[in-house]
Enzyme design. Structure first.
Site, PDB file in Angstrom:
ATOM      1  N   ALA A  66       5.142  57.573 -22.480  1.00 51.85           N
ATOM      2  CA  ALA A  66       5.055  57.577 -23.940  1.00 51.85           C
ATOM      3  C   ALA A  66       3.642  57.987 -24.331  1.00 51.85           C
ATOM      4  O   ALA A  66       2.689  57.840 -23.546  1.00 51.85           O
ATOM      5  CB  ALA A  66       5.392  56.198 -24.485  1.00 51.85           C
ATOM      6  N   GLU A 112      11.272  56.182 -16.903  1.00 51.04           N
ATOM      7  CA  GLU A 112      12.392  55.431 -17.498  1.00 51.04           C
ATOM      8  C   GLU A 112      13.441  56.378 -18.079  1.00 51.04           C
ATOM      9  O   GLU A 112      14.649  56.134 -17.966  1.00 51.04           O
ATOM     10  CB  GLU A 112      11.853  54.477 -18.568  1.00 51.04           C
TER      11      GLU A 112
HETATM   12  N1  DAK Z   1       0.015  60.110 -23.622  1.00 50.19           N
HETATM   13  C1  DAK Z   1      -0.744  60.950 -24.305  1.00 50.19           C
HETATM   14  N2  DAK Z   1      -1.392  62.005 -23.724  1.00 50.19           N
HETATM   15  C2  DAK Z   1      -1.223  62.177 -22.399  1.00 50.19           C
HETATM   16  C3  DAK Z   1      -0.433  61.295 -21.619  1.00 50.19           C
HETATM   17  C4  DAK Z   1       0.239  60.202 -22.287  1.00 50.19           C
HETATM   18  N3  DAK Z   1       1.065  59.376 -21.672  1.00 50.19           N
HETATM   19  N4  DAK Z   1      -0.488  61.722 -20.334  1.00 50.19           N
HETATM   20  C5  DAK Z   1      -1.284  62.824 -20.327  1.00 50.19           C
HETATM   21  N5  DAK Z   1      -1.723  63.090 -21.549  1.00 50.19           N
HETATM   22  C6  DAK Z   1      -2.602  64.165 -21.974  1.00 50.19           C
HETATM   23  C7  DAK Z   1      -4.055  63.904 -21.564  1.00 50.19           C
HETATM   24  O1  DAK Z   1      -4.678  63.072 -22.506  1.00 50.19           O
HETATM   25  C8  DAK Z   1      -4.609  65.325 -21.558  1.00 50.19           C
HETATM   26  O2  DAK Z   1      -4.856  65.718 -22.889  1.00 50.19           O
HETATM   27  P1  DAK Z   1      -6.266  66.352 -23.320  1.00 50.19           P
HETATM   28  O3  DAK Z   1      -7.290  65.349 -22.916  1.00 50.19           O
HETATM   29  O4  DAK Z   1      -6.336  67.635 -22.537  1.00 50.19           O
HETATM   30  O5  DAK Z   1      -6.133  66.537 -24.805  1.00 50.19           O
HETATM   31  C9  DAK Z   1      -3.454  66.151 -21.035  1.00 50.19           C
HETATM   32  O6  DAK Z   1      -2.264  65.375 -21.270  1.00 50.19           O
HETATM   33  C10 DAK Z   1      -3.542  66.449 -19.548  1.00 50.19           C
HETATM   34  O7  DAK Z   1      -3.686  65.194 -18.876  1.00 50.19           O
HETATM   35  P2  DAK Z   1      -4.849  64.938 -17.811  1.00 50.19           P
HETATM   36  O8  DAK Z   1      -6.060  65.748 -18.127  1.00 50.19           O
HETATM   37  O9  DAK Z   1      -5.016  63.468 -17.739  1.00 50.19           O
HETATM   38  O10 DAK Z   1      -4.186  65.523 -16.500  1.00 50.19           O
HETATM   39  P3  DAK Z   1      -4.427  65.049 -14.987  1.00 50.19           P
HETATM   40  O11 DAK Z   1      -3.700  66.041 -14.155  1.00 50.19           O
HETATM   41  O12 DAK Z   1      -5.882  64.840 -14.723  1.00 50.19           O
HETATM   42  O13 DAK Z   1      -3.730  63.611 -14.861  1.00 50.19           O
HETATM   43  C11 DAK Z   1      -1.896  62.046 -15.177  1.00 50.19           C
HETATM   44  C12 DAK Z   1      -2.329  63.524 -14.958  1.00 50.19           C
HETATM   45  C13 DAK Z   1      -0.398  62.036 -15.438  1.00 50.19           C
HETATM   46  C14 DAK Z   1      -2.189  61.246 -13.873  1.00 50.19           C
HETATM   47  C15 DAK Z   1      -2.693  61.406 -16.342  1.00 50.19           C
HETATM   48  O14 DAK Z   1      -2.578  62.290 -17.480  1.00 50.19           O
HETATM   49  C16 DAK Z   1      -2.202  60.060 -16.738  1.00 50.19           C
HETATM   50  O15 DAK Z   1      -2.476  59.051 -16.079  1.00 50.19           O
HETATM   51  N6  DAK Z   1      -1.452  59.982 -17.870  1.00 50.19           N
HETATM   52  C17 DAK Z   1      -0.996  58.721 -18.428  1.00 50.19           C
HETATM   53  C18 DAK Z   1       0.154  58.145 -17.627  1.00 50.19           C
HETATM   54  C19 DAK Z   1       0.623  56.802 -18.189  1.00 50.19           C
HETATM   55  O16 DAK Z   1      -0.133  55.843 -18.214  1.00 50.19           O
HETATM   56  N7  DAK Z   1       1.859  56.729 -18.629  1.00 50.19           N
HETATM   57  C20 DAK Z   1       2.473  55.517 -19.156  1.00 50.19           C
HETATM   58  C21 DAK Z   1       2.288  55.503 -20.668  1.00 50.19           C
HETATM   59  S1  DAK Z   1       2.920  53.988 -21.390  1.00 50.19           S
HETATM   60  C22 DAK Z   1       8.795  51.697 -25.814  1.00 50.19           C
HETATM   61  C23 DAK Z   1       9.281  51.689 -24.517  1.00 50.19           C
HETATM   62  C24 DAK Z   1       8.559  52.296 -23.508  1.00 50.19           C
HETATM   63  C25 DAK Z   1       7.336  52.883 -23.760  1.00 50.19           C
HETATM   64  C26 DAK Z   1       6.857  52.888 -25.035  1.00 50.19           C
HETATM   65  C27 DAK Z   1       7.581  52.289 -26.073  1.00 50.19           C
HETATM   66  N8  DAK Z   1       9.503  51.013 -26.854  1.00 50.19           N
HETATM   67  C28 DAK Z   1      10.694  50.255 -26.529  1.00 50.19           C
HETATM   68  C29 DAK Z   1       9.191  51.217 -28.244  1.00 50.19           C
HETATM   69  C30 DAK Z   1       6.597  53.499 -22.658  1.00 50.19           C
HETATM   70  C31 DAK Z   1       5.286  53.370 -22.487  1.00 50.19           C
HETATM   71  C32 DAK Z   1       4.581  54.276 -21.567  1.00 50.19           C
HETATM   72  O17 DAK Z   1       5.126  55.190 -21.009  1.00 50.19           O
END
Ligand code: DAK
Length: 258
Positions: A66, A112
């Site tokens: 997300a 998910e």
């Molecule tokens: N959100 C927003 N932007 C993201 C992102 C994310 N999840 N993942 C990547 N990006 C963006 C980065 O900020 C970057 O943008 P700029 O800085 O260039 O503007 C661009 O995508 C490229 O990412 P990286 O530069 O970080 O690329 P790398 O290859 O170095 O790293 C990575 C790739 C996938 C390891 C890293 O980007 C990363 O760790 N991303 C976050 C992964 C994460 O933590 N995901 C879980 C998010 S929490 C809900 C139910 C469920 C959810 C929500 C609500 N409800 C029932 C309402 C779920 C929550 C989640 O998923």
């Protein structure tokens, strides 16, 4: 609905494909993207020409979760009342099979989303994980429920508590994904598989999917009862008559999806 964050196509007869299209953010799932993808899937589900659905991203990312930037300022009540990662339950209403074609990152909500699909075909670069704990939160779209059911609770806990990623070969070994193909061919292979399913008699396909999806929700005796009712229903289709006649007459069946 006009789509901003997804693309839709029918890459083969009977196959409806929805592609997440926010490549600059690794297909981070914002509320609009989720809503668009659900709307497109519902449209394909209702389309008589379509028999099987695919959800995919691009080679680098299925979806990296997300959108963290959109969630960063939200508190609990805002998350709860915004109704913004809309109703993930709507996905459960889809009658036709949905295959996730996953390459690269499938993290958090991305993992998910893939697990909500009926099954997953992966590229060799696919990586699955639930890194929410590194953000101080926990999975909220089925991760704590579907991942343990898919790979067992011990390993699932390590994935969620220690942010362990599952790479494609291990995901295959664990049964989280059905196939792993080279990144150059995983999508074509998924489309071919979806085409094969789409060419099957559609009412039987839907009755099978419906019965299998009950496995997590019913006791075995109730599930067997449910299966039997669907089985009897399948005997009232034209395709049942055609399938059995074709077998007896030693000719290929001509499905009418009725
Ligand atoms: N959100 C927003 N932007 C993201 C992102 C994310 N999840 N993942 C990547 N990006 C963006 C980065 O900020 C970057 O943008 P700029 O800085 O260039 O503007 C661009 O995508 C490229 O990412 P990286 O530069 O970080 O690329 P790398 O290859 O170095 O790293 C990575 C790739 C996938 C390891 C890293 O980007 C990363 O760790 N991303 C976050 C992964 C994460 O933590 N995901 C879980 C998010 S929490 C809900 C139910 C469920 C959810 C929500 C609500 N409800 C029932 C309402 C779920 C929550 C989640 O998923």
């Amino acid at each position: 609905m006009e789509y901003r964050y997804i693309l839709c196509e029918t890459p083969a007869p009977g196959v409806g494909l929805v592609r997440f299209n926010r490549p600059q953010a690794l297909n981070a799932l914002n509320p609009r993207l989720i809503a668009e993808s659900f709307a497109a899937l519902a449209d394909f589900d209702a389309d008589e020409e379509i028999g099987c659905l695919i959800v995919t991203g691009n080679d680098r990312a299925f979806a990296a979760g997300a959108d963290i930037k959109e969630m960063a300022e939200r508190n609990a009540i805002e998350m709860m009342t915004a109704d913004d990662i809309t109703d993930w339950g709507a996905f459960e209403q889809l009658r036709k099979p949905v295959i996730a074609a996953v390459s690269g990152w499938a993290l958090g909500g991305g993992c998910e989303y893939a697990m909500m699909c009926d099954f997953i075909v992966a590229s060799e670069t696919a990586r699955f994980g639930q890194p929410e704990i590194t953000l101080g939160i926990m999975p909220g779209a089925g991760g704590t429920q579907r991942l343990p059911r898919a790979i067992g609770s011990r390993l699932a806990l390590e994935v969620m508590l220690a942010n362990r990623h599952l790479k494609a070969p291990q995901a295959l070994q664990l049964g989280l994904v059905n196939h792993v193909f080279p990144v150059e061919t995983y999508l074509a292979e998924t489309i071919a598989l979806a085409g094969k399913i789409a060419a099957m008699p559609r009412i039987a396909v839907q009755l099978i999917k419906d019965a299998v999806r009950k496995t997590g929700q019913m006791s075995l005796p109730d599930g067997l009862d449910y299966e039997k009712k669907n089985f009897y229903l399948s005997f009232d289709t034209e395709d049942k008559r055609e399938g059995m006649a074709a077998f007896i007459e030693k000719r290929p069946p001509q499905w009418r999806n009725r």
